[in-house]
Enzyme design. Structure first.
Site, PDB file in Angstrom:
ATOM      1  N   ASP A   1       4.208   3.154   6.287  1.00  0.00           N
ATOM      2  CA  ASP A   1       3.173   3.104   8.004  1.00  0.00           C
ATOM      3  C   ASP A   1       4.647   2.387   8.523  1.00  0.00           C
ATOM      4  OD1 ASP A   1       3.689   0.188   6.308  1.00  0.00           O
ATOM      5  OD2 ASP A   1       2.942  -0.107   7.995  1.00  0.00           O
TER       6      ASP A   1
ATOM      7  N   GLU B   1       7.513   2.250  -5.626  1.00  0.00           N
ATOM      8  CA  GLU B   1       7.652   1.960  -5.128  1.00  0.00           C
ATOM      9  C   GLU B   1       7.780   2.635  -3.711  1.00  0.00           C
ATOM     10  OE1 GLU B   1       7.238  -0.081  -2.779  1.00  0.00           O
ATOM     11  OE2 GLU B   1       8.469  -1.559  -2.155  1.00  0.00           O
TER      12      GLU B   1
ATOM     13  N   ARG C   1       0.141   6.387   7.455  1.00  0.00           N
ATOM     14  CA  ARG C   1      -0.133   6.543   6.253  1.00  0.00           C
ATOM     15  C   ARG C   1      -0.750   7.696   5.778  1.00  0.00           C
ATOM     16  NH1 ARG C   1       1.486   1.353   4.318  1.00  0.00           N
ATOM     17  NH2 ARG C   1       0.550  -0.218   5.329  1.00  0.00           N
TER      18      ARG C   1
ATOM     19  N   VAL D   1      10.890   5.875   8.434  1.00  0.00           N
ATOM     20  CA  VAL D   1       9.964   7.033   8.148  1.00  0.00           C
ATOM     21  C   VAL D   1       8.322   6.423   7.791  1.00  0.00           C
ATOM     22  CG1 VAL D   1      11.670   8.261   7.533  1.00  0.00           C
ATOM     23  CG2 VAL D   1      10.316   7.145   6.202  1.00  0.00           C
TER      24      VAL D   1
ATOM     25  N   ASP E   1      14.928  -0.094   1.523  1.00  0.00           N
ATOM     26  CA  ASP E   1      15.764  -0.059   2.438  1.00  0.00           C
ATOM     27  C   ASP E   1      16.416  -1.204   1.623  1.00  0.00           C
ATOM     28  OD1 ASP E   1      16.754   0.265   4.979  1.00  0.00           O
ATOM     29  OD2 ASP E   1      15.370  -0.783   5.766  1.00  0.00           O
TER      30      ASP E   1
ATOM     31  N   LYS F   1       0.648  -1.229  -0.204  1.00  0.00           N
ATOM     32  CA  LYS F   1      -0.125  -0.159  -0.141  1.00  0.00           C
ATOM     33  C   LYS F   1       0.865   1.209   0.455  1.00  0.00           C
ATOM     34  CE  LYS F   1      -3.145  -2.315   2.874  1.00  0.00           C
ATOM     35  NZ  LYS F   1      -3.270  -2.273   5.055  1.00  0.00           N
ATOM     36  N   GLY F   2       2.263   1.506   0.145  1.00  0.00           N
ATOM     37  CA  GLY F   2       3.131   2.526   0.489  1.00  0.00           C
ATOM     38  C   GLY F   2       3.575   3.098  -0.629  1.00  0.00           C
TER      39      GLY F   2
ATOM     40  N   LYS G   1      17.601   4.210   0.868  1.00  0.00           N
ATOM     41  CA  LYS G   1      18.284   4.609   2.143  1.00  0.00           C
ATOM     42  C   LYS G   1      19.326   3.888   1.973  1.00  0.00           C
ATOM     43  CE  LYS G   1      14.099   3.874   5.420  1.00  0.00           C
ATOM     44  NZ  LYS G   1      13.889   2.946   6.767  1.00  0.00           N
TER      45      LYS G   1
HETATM   46  P1  IMP Z   1      13.487  -3.744   1.377  1.00  0.00           P
HETATM   47  O1  IMP Z   1      13.167  -4.845   1.416  1.00  0.00           O
HETATM   48  O2  IMP Z   1      14.222  -3.872   2.583  1.00  0.00           O
HETATM   49  O3  IMP Z   1      13.822  -2.807   0.354  1.00  0.00           O
HETATM   50  O4  IMP Z   1      11.890  -2.949   2.305  1.00  0.00           O
HETATM   51  C1  IMP Z   1      11.619  -2.726   1.739  1.00  0.00           C
HETATM   52  C2  IMP Z   1      10.285  -2.143   2.528  1.00  0.00           C
HETATM   53  O5  IMP Z   1       9.745  -2.083   3.637  1.00  0.00           O
HETATM   54  C3  IMP Z   1       9.287  -1.245   2.062  1.00  0.00           C
HETATM   55  O6  IMP Z   1       8.484  -1.116   0.455  1.00  0.00           O
HETATM   56  C4  IMP Z   1       8.593  -0.612   3.092  1.00  0.00           C
HETATM   57  O7  IMP Z   1       7.301  -1.452   2.957  1.00  0.00           O
HETATM   58  C5  IMP Z   1       9.465  -1.481   4.281  1.00  0.00           C
HETATM   59  N1  IMP Z   1       9.880  -0.509   4.580  1.00  0.00           N
HETATM   60  C6  IMP Z   1      11.250   0.208   4.740  1.00  0.00           C
HETATM   61  N2  IMP Z   1      11.830   1.410   5.022  1.00  0.00           N
HETATM   62  C7  IMP Z   1      10.569   1.536   5.963  1.00  0.00           C
HETATM   63  C8  IMP Z   1      10.532   3.057   6.167  1.00  0.00           C
HETATM   64  O8  IMP Z   1      11.780   3.047   6.321  1.00  0.00           O
HETATM   65  N3  IMP Z   1       9.071   3.508   6.847  1.00  0.00           N
HETATM   66  C9  IMP Z   1       8.189   2.162   6.612  1.00  0.00           C
HETATM   67  N4  IMP Z   1       7.778   1.365   5.478  1.00  0.00           N
HETATM   68  C10 IMP Z   1       9.253   1.000   5.679  1.00  0.00           C
HETATM   69 MG    MG Z   2       5.321  -1.323   4.827  1.00  0.00          MG
END
Ligand code: IMP
Ligand code: MG
Length: 174
Positions: free
Chosen positions: A159, A99, A165, A153, A103, A43-44, A131
């Site tokens: 969220d 997206e 959100r 964040v 992270d 949903k982000g 990030k």
């Molecule tokens: P990754 O797989 O570690 O890159 O994480 C990506 C997903 O984690 C994103 O689509 C978000 O849903 C969630 N996410 C990562 N960092 C944050 C944050 O700072 N706030 C909220 N959701 C996050």
């Molecule tokens: Mg999330």
């Protein structure tokens, strides 16, 4: 502190508006005359996707996918699962994945591999936020809105356990 103010504002409403329209201008130029299919990740990325496509000066189609990668925790589990797949076929289309935040980069890497296997004509990614850890995976994300330090964040679609959100800006969760 009110429940609508989780912490310090990191990216204001005005900064979001300005950057989203810059990104839309770049995307409009790059995809002029092509068959653009925008895929927002639920949903982000829902608010970002909605604002971005409304600033495009070219036509596009929109679809959404949902994945679960975090559950309600603030740490990546590394496990990515598609909980809602696309309604349309991507084969032969110019696909732009949208997206909210990269992270660790695991979610985006999984989605890019999954969509690449469906043989689109082209495939690029657009992330509102990125990030530092994401750089280590070398994802070559074509469009990045803001580079963040390693903080968690919320707001503008992002969220923490399904909260915040609806905030119109991006805030650090303190
Ligand atoms: P990754 O797989 O570690 O890159 O994480 C990506 C997903 O984690 C994103 O689509 C978000 O849903 C969630 N996410 C990562 N960092 C944050 C944050 O700072 N706030 C909220 N959701 C996050
Ligand atoms: Mg999330």
């Amino acid at each position: 502190m009110s429940t609508r103010e989780p912490g310090d504002v990191l990216v204001s409403r005005d900064q979001l508006t300005a950057r989203v329209s810059e990104m839309a201008a770049e995307i409009s130029a790059d995809y002029a005359g092509r068959d653009l299919l925008v895929i927002g990740i639920l949903k982000g990325a829902v608010f970002f996707t909605a604002d971005l496509v409304r600033e495009l000066s070219i036509p596009c189609e929109i679809d959404f996918m949902a994945v679960s990668s975090y559950g309600s925790a603030t740490q990546s589990s590394g496990v990515v699962r598609i909980t809602k797949d696309l309604d349309v076929a991507v084969e032969g289309r110019d696909v732009l994945l949208v997206e909210d935040v990269i992270d660790s980069g695991r979610t985006l890497r999984y989605l890019m591999r999954n969509l690449a296997a469906r043989e689109p004509a082209s495939l690029e990614a657009c992330a509102l936020l990125s990030k530092p850890a994401a750089d280590r995976l070398d994802l070559n994300t074509r469009y990045v809105g803001f580079r963040l330090p390693d903080v968690f964040v919320v707001g503008y679609g992002l969220d923490a356990g399904e909260r915040y959100r609806e905030l119109p800006y991006i805030s650090v969760l303190s």
